[in-house]
Design a protein around this motif. Structure first.
Motif, PDB file in Angstrom:
ATOM      1  N   ARG A   1       0.931  -1.431  -0.095  1.00 28.04           N
ATOM      2  CA  ARG A   1      -0.056  -0.010   0.108  1.00 28.04           C
ATOM      3  C   ARG A   1       0.953   1.201   0.063  1.00 28.04           C
TER       4      ARG A   1
ATOM      5  N   LYS B   1       2.645   1.594  -3.527  1.00 30.17           N
ATOM      6  CA  LYS B   1       1.715   1.970  -4.445  1.00 30.17           C
ATOM      7  C   LYS B   1       1.397   3.748  -4.270  1.00 30.17           C
ATOM      8  N   CYS B   2       1.413   4.040  -3.189  1.00 30.28           N
ATOM      9  CA  CYS B   2       1.094   5.454  -2.782  1.00 30.28           C
ATOM     10  C   CYS B   2       2.067   6.137  -3.278  1.00 30.28           C
TER      11      CYS B   2
END
Length: 242
Positions: free
Chosen positions: A211, A214-215
């Protein structure tokens, strides 16, 4: 895969060789501040306090359900900038961060990396959205404050200057008389990357999970590691250490 790993190490070597100053985000790259004291619990506490003041309507449904206490603080400051309300909420967040710091979990390899990087001649600074009081408290307890002092730059009462605004990075660069191109920032959030980009500082992303990766990727970061161990290896080699 071997070729890709070689490319990544080459990129790390290039970035670390240039860095005379290393600007560290605090929560994430240095420690998991809310590892044992969940951030969502803090966020809900801030929301409950606002509701207790009769200010439930100040936040949207999404903001009331936020798992990020910083998001709650930002939302209040956007609607009541520089107000006593925003400052009181900030003080509450600082107290919660101090409580969390007592059980914060050190990020793997962060302590030896900070000691080693300092030992080979780099100067270190904190550039964070957390309270500087909290960062200093944690660093002192870990025997690391001397590696940074006095360069700990965190949240001020000017809440509109939190990252992604580059304010804290620029404060550090000015105080250390360092050029942006001679620095390197290590952060784990899109706001860290955007602040570094605005300040003209090279950026190394630390992504402890997919996560986070991806950010950072979506924000535009290209140099990302999922562990600080390869960075430590590179810095040790750079200093002729084993």
């Amino acid at each position: 895969m071997a070729e890709e790993a070689e490319t990544e190490i080459g990129k790390l070597q290039e970035m670390t060789a240039r860095a005379r100053v290393v600007l560290w985000d605090f929560d994430g790259p240095i420690c998991g501040l809310f590892a044992s004291y969940p951030a969502e619990q803090v966020a809900y506490g801030l929301v409950d306090w606002l509701e207790g003041q009769g200010l439930r309507g100040l936040l949207t449904d999404g903001e009331r359900e936020s798992l990020d206490p910083q998001a709650v603080l930002r939302a209040v400051d956007r609607r009541h900038p520089r107000s006593d309300l925003a400052l009181e909420l900030e003080e509450q967040l600082t107290q919660e961060e101090l409580r969390a710091a007592k059980s914060a979990m050190p990020t793997a390899y962060a302590d030896p990396l900070m000691h080693t990087w300092s030992a080979v001649g780099a100067r270190l600074a904190i550039t964070a959205n957390n309270s500087p009081v909290v960062a200093k408290s944690y660093l002192e307890n870990r025997g690391l404050l001397s590696r940074f002092a006095p360069h700990v730059y965190g949240r001020t009462r000017k809440l509109h200057l939190l990252k992604p605004d580059p304010h804290c990075l620029n404060r550090a660069l000015r105080a250390m008389d360092a050029a942006a191109q001679d620095a390197l920032m290590i952060g784990d959030a899109d706001t860290d990357f955007l602040a570094a980009q605005a300040a003209g500082v090279p950026f190394l992303g630390y992504a402890r999970n997919q996560r986070k990766r991806k950010c950072l990727r979506e924000a535009g970061a290209t140099a990302i590691v999922d562990s600080l161990e390869p960075v430590l290896r590179v810095v040790r080699t750079m200093g002729g250490l084993k």
